[in-house]
Design an enzyme around this catalytic site. Structure first.
Site, short mmCIF file in Angstrom:
data_model
loop_
_atom_site.label_atom_id
_atom_site.label_comp_id
_atom_site.label_asym_id
_atom_site.label_seq_id
_atom_site.Cartn_x
_atom_site.Cartn_y
_atom_site.Cartn_z
N HIS A 194 -27.75 85.94 22.92
CA HIS A 194 -26.71 86.50 22.07
C HIS A 194 -25.62 87.14 22.91
O HIS A 194 -25.81 87.44 24.09
CB HIS A 194 -27.31 87.53 21.10
CG HIS A 194 -28.10 88.60 21.79
ND1 HIS A 194 -29.46 88.61 21.82
CD2 HIS A 194 -27.69 89.67 22.49
CE1 HIS A 194 -29.87 89.67 22.52
NE2 HIS A 194 -28.80 90.32 22.93
N THR A 195 -24.46 87.34 22.29
CA THR A 195 -23.32 87.92 22.98
C THR A 195 -23.59 89.40 23.25
O THR A 195 -23.84 90.16 22.32
CB THR A 195 -22.06 87.80 22.12
OG1 THR A 195 -21.92 86.44 21.71
CG2 THR A 195 -20.83 88.22 22.88
#
Lengths: 238, 254
Positions: A16-17
């Protein structure tokens, strides 16, 4: 032997970012007499490097909605792809209905909140504008509407100016002037800003229109820029 | 039909001894009994006109549409069973949107139509499936080639590119009328008028059920439904012209 217990789940790269990579800085928006205006510069930074100088960060969504984005540019592109796909689906029905700014704002809130709830946010603060609507959605799904809005550094540098100068009866010219003043201050003081800007407006009659980028005049002769500080050597720059 | 009913028409997986697939032919029959549709590729675009036969006086005008948009640059008309046609429309929309998501440009008309025809064809290959009782005429703009095109996809999975095509009840007569037109000289408006006239010409108002015209066109790089007012005007003009021609014929007979 503790290290042997490290398994794939704990050592695999995160999916994920965690932080943005290519970013745009502030977006400003304000209501004026007859419509709503949105402004931003055209810079996308790679960290502190001014990498892309023609990144259009204000787009139209349908005939009468503006969307301005600060934060991760690729996430913004993906949001635009999504909205354009939805708009096409909507057009295919050809039933005379279309999505207005308020609905787009609410939809984006749902998307941003869902993504942050999955611990994988879309790293943007979005300004949504319609002929009689101005709202913000941030990367965690917070929303508000207001007479003027600024994201990023703008919330520190432009909001005080807007609080002092904004009036509900501003003409289009006055609104444009005020936004240019704010962007100029941002260019002076925000190291991720550029003097190449776009101003967009959305009105009941004319729909949403985004200007071509243009440069604003700057003047670096002010004493605070030109003279040395703290009795140091040099030309006064940083 | 010589070999009809002799066991070769139960499934599209069976050929008849003379090499025909009856289930596919029956599907084409479903199209042939539907209202007439005409497609014309003209100088600056493509026009689709279709005759929607009204099954009840209580239908709301404009309901159960036969002309649909697929994407910004493409649209299609349906001849035959409306619900079968909608299956093709949905697939067309899906293919068009997948193409943009993957390649970042709008689907070239040929690709879109090939994919649609493969879809239709697939339903002629399995015993468990039934071919579509619908024909789709696709009007689309090629954003790369800057060119318009008209394709017709049939229940068999055949898809050809046309300058002018017709399907449904009046297709034979319509084709003869289309051949008389100088398509490359017509604008979209003129093409619409011509197509509407052809469809009206194939009707016998005393005998045929009431109908509603539906039309779409692809012009200026975009597909759209023909505005109701424009279509109504074309229909009125077409009727007037046909009446005049009829009167003239009668005068000659006297």
């Amino acid at each position: 032997m503790a290290s042997l217990h490290l398994n794939a789940a704990t050592t695999a790269p995160s999916q994920h970012t965690k932080y943005p990579i290519v970013t745009g800085t502030s977006v400003l928006g304000l209501r004026y007499d007859g419509g709503v205006m949105v402004a931003a510069d055209t810079l996308c930074s790679y960290g502190s490097m001014a990498k892309y100088k023609d990144a259009r960060r204000i787009r139209t969504v349908g005939p009468a909605t503006l969307l301005g984005a600060s934060g991760e540019y690729s996430d913004f592109q993906s949001i635009m792809d999504m909205l354009e796909g939805m708009e096409q689906q909507n057009d295919n029905f050809d039933d005379g209905h279309s999505t207005d700014a308020q609905q787009t704002h609410s939809y984006l809130r749902a998307v941003m909140y869902q993504r942050r709830s999955k611990m994988n946010p879309l790293w943007n603060d979005l300004v949504v504008a319609g002929p009689n609507f101005l709202g913000l959605v941030d990367k965690i799904g917070t929303t508000y509407t207001d007479n003027f809005i600024a994201t990023g550094f703008g919330s520190y540098l432009a909001i005080p100016i807007l609080r002092k100068k904004w009036r509900p009866t501003m003409s289009e010219g006055e609104a444009r002037g005020l936004l240019e003043d704010c962007l100029k201050v941002l260019f002076y003081r925000d190291c991720r800003a550029l003097n190449r800007i776009q101003i967009a407006k959305v009105t009941e009659e004319g729909g949403a229109v985004v200007s071509e980028p243009y440069e604003i005049e700057t003047d670096w002769s002010a004493a605070s820029f030109a003279t040395t500080k703290g009795g140091l050597e040099g030309d006064g720059g940083w | 039909m010589a070999s009809s009913g002799s066991g070769y028409d139960l499934s599209p997986t069976t050929f008849s001894p003379d090499g025909r697939i009856f289930q596919v032919e029956y599907a084409s029959k479903a199209v042939a009994s539907s209202g007439t549709s005409v497609g014309l590729k003209v100088k600056d675009g493509v026009v689709l006109v279709t005759e929607k036969i009204l099954t009840s006086k209580m239908l709301v005008p404009g309901s159960s549409r036969r002309v649909h948009g697929l994407d910004r640059h493409a649209g299609c008309s349906i001849t035959g069973l409306i619900s079968d046609g909608r299956q093709l429309v949905n697939r067309g929309r899906e293919e068009a949107s997948n193409y943009v998501d993957t390649y970042g440009i709008r689907s070239p008309p040929v690709v879109l139509c090939e994919r649609l025809s493969s879809f239709a064809h697939y339903f002629t290959l399995h015993g468990a499936l039934r071919p579509f009782g619908a024909t789709a005429m696709v009007a689309a703009y090629d954003e790369d080639e800057k060119d318009y095109s008209l394709h017709m996809i049939e229940p068999s999975g055949q898809a050809y590119k046309y300058y002018g095509c017709a399907a449904g009840k009046g297709r034979q007569g319509a084709k003869t009328e289309i051949e008389k037109l100088d398509l490359q000289a017509l604008s979209c408006e003129e093409g619409l008028a011509a197509a509407v006239k052809v469809v009206l010409q194939m009707r016998d108002d005393n005998k045929d059920k009431p109908m509603e015209l539906e039309a779409g066109w692809c012009r200026d790089g975009k597909y759209s439904k023909v505005p109701d007012g424009v279509l109504k005007d074309a229909e009125k003009k077409g009727r007037e012209e046909l009446e005049e021609e009829e009167d003239m014929d009668e005068d000659e007979d006297e």
